[in-house]
Design a protein around this motif. Structure first.
Motif, short mmCIF file in Angstrom:
data_model
loop_
_atom_site.label_atom_id
_atom_site.label_comp_id
_atom_site.label_asym_id
_atom_site.label_seq_id
_atom_site.Cartn_x
_atom_site.Cartn_y
_atom_site.Cartn_z
N SER A 69 85.69 4.58 24.42
CA SER A 69 86.28 4.40 23.34
C SER A 69 86.09 3.09 22.47
N ARG A 70 85.48 2.12 23.16
CA ARG A 70 85.24 1.05 22.54
C ARG A 70 83.63 0.72 22.47
N LYS A 71 83.13 -0.31 21.73
CA LYS A 71 81.80 -0.63 21.83
C LYS A 71 81.71 -1.52 22.98
N VAL A 72 81.06 -1.10 23.87
CA VAL A 72 80.67 -1.93 25.03
C VAL A 72 79.10 -1.72 25.23
N LYS A 73 78.16 -2.85 25.98
CA LYS A 73 77.02 -2.74 26.33
C LYS A 73 76.82 -2.53 27.60
N TYR A 74 75.92 -1.88 28.00
CA TYR A 74 75.37 -1.49 29.58
C TYR A 74 74.21 -2.62 29.61
N PRO A 75 74.40 -2.95 31.07
CA PRO A 75 75.31 -2.48 32.30
C PRO A 75 76.57 -3.02 32.30
N LEU A 76 77.46 -2.48 32.40
CA LEU A 76 78.95 -2.84 32.37
C LEU A 76 79.25 -4.30 33.65
N THR A 77 79.93 -5.12 32.83
CA THR A 77 80.18 -6.42 33.51
C THR A 77 81.67 -6.74 33.06
N PHE A 78 82.12 -7.40 34.30
CA PHE A 78 83.82 -7.48 34.07
C PHE A 78 84.11 -8.92 34.76
#
Length: 245
Positions: free
Chosen positions: A11-20
């Motif tokens: 639901s949000r604008k995120v960039k891949y690959p996902l990092t946390f």
């Protein structure tokens, strides 16, 4: 991670690959990670053992996880815990570059565990550029090794010269003087008779030894002026003979 986390991310604008960014809120320890899949139970996440040790986490402890974008890594300096990682591998740098492909990101201060040929190795992340936490996804990252933690340099043996000892040896060599005929005389039966005279103390003295082994020193008579004159050549001093004799 749980499936609900994936719904929030979509639901949000995120960039891949996902990092946390993952944080231990009680000790304020921070690290970074990727995600393998979204299949965990709601309200829980699963972390590898080495990451839990980095964050000083215990099973069931509360953690904070926040999505974050990371810059691609350009440089990493790593430090193996054991020298075996360098000694046992033919090309440790090539092996390490291949093993790092299994990591989405790394943070300075992390201690990662890599497995090569059924052998576990622990590696510290010492430096990272351009930031303290970097992404390793599709990046050409320069790798450098620090000396292993258990590395010990062999002590160097430095030879020192004792000047006083050298001087004592030189003085002793000066005191050694060649003394001719300084041995002892022996009879035919092997018994020692008397020591030969000292060449320094008895210059100009002759030694006379009898058959009984007794020796005595005879001083040489000083040469007089008359003796020197007699030694001079004298003409017509021989015998004369007549033709009738």
């Amino acid at each position: 991670m749980p499936a609900s986390a994936l719904d929030v991310l979509l639901s949000r604008k995120v960039k891949y690959p996902l990092t946390f960014m993952i944080t231990n809120p009680f000790l304020e320890k921070v690290s970074h990670c990727g995600v393998l899949e979204f299949s965990a139970e709601e309200g829980s996440v699963f972390l590898p053992d080495w990451m839990m040790r980095n964050l000083s986490l215990e099973q069931g402890q509360l953690v904070e996880i926040e999505y974050t974008g990371l810059s691609k890594g350009r440089f990493l300096k790593v430090q193996p815990h054991s020298s075996e990682f360098v000694k046992n591998l033919e090309n440790p740098k090539e092996v390490m570059e291949r093993l790092l492909r299994d990591f989405a990101c790394l943070t300075i201060g992390d201690t990662i565990m890599v497995n090569h040929e059924n052998q576990e190795y622990y590696i510290d992340i010492v430096e990272a550029m351009p930031k303290d936490a970097v992404s390793l996804f599709e990046t050409d990252c320069e790798l450098e090794f620090e000396k292993p933690l258990d590395y010990h340099e062999e002590p160097q043996v430095i030879e020192t010269r004792d000047e006083q000892a050298d001087q004592d040896v030189m003085e002793a060599e000066k005191d050694v003087v060649f003394r001719p005929f300084s041995g002892v005389s022996r009879r035919l039966d092997g018994k020692v008779t008397a020591a030969a005279p000292d060449s320094k103390k008895h210059v100009g003295t002759s030694v006379v030894c009898g058959l009984d082994g007794e020796c005595s020193a005879a001083k040489k008579k000083p040469e007089t002026k008359e003796d020197k004159e007699e030694k001079k050549f004298q003409a017509f001093t021989g015998k004369k003979y007549s033709l009738l004799s």
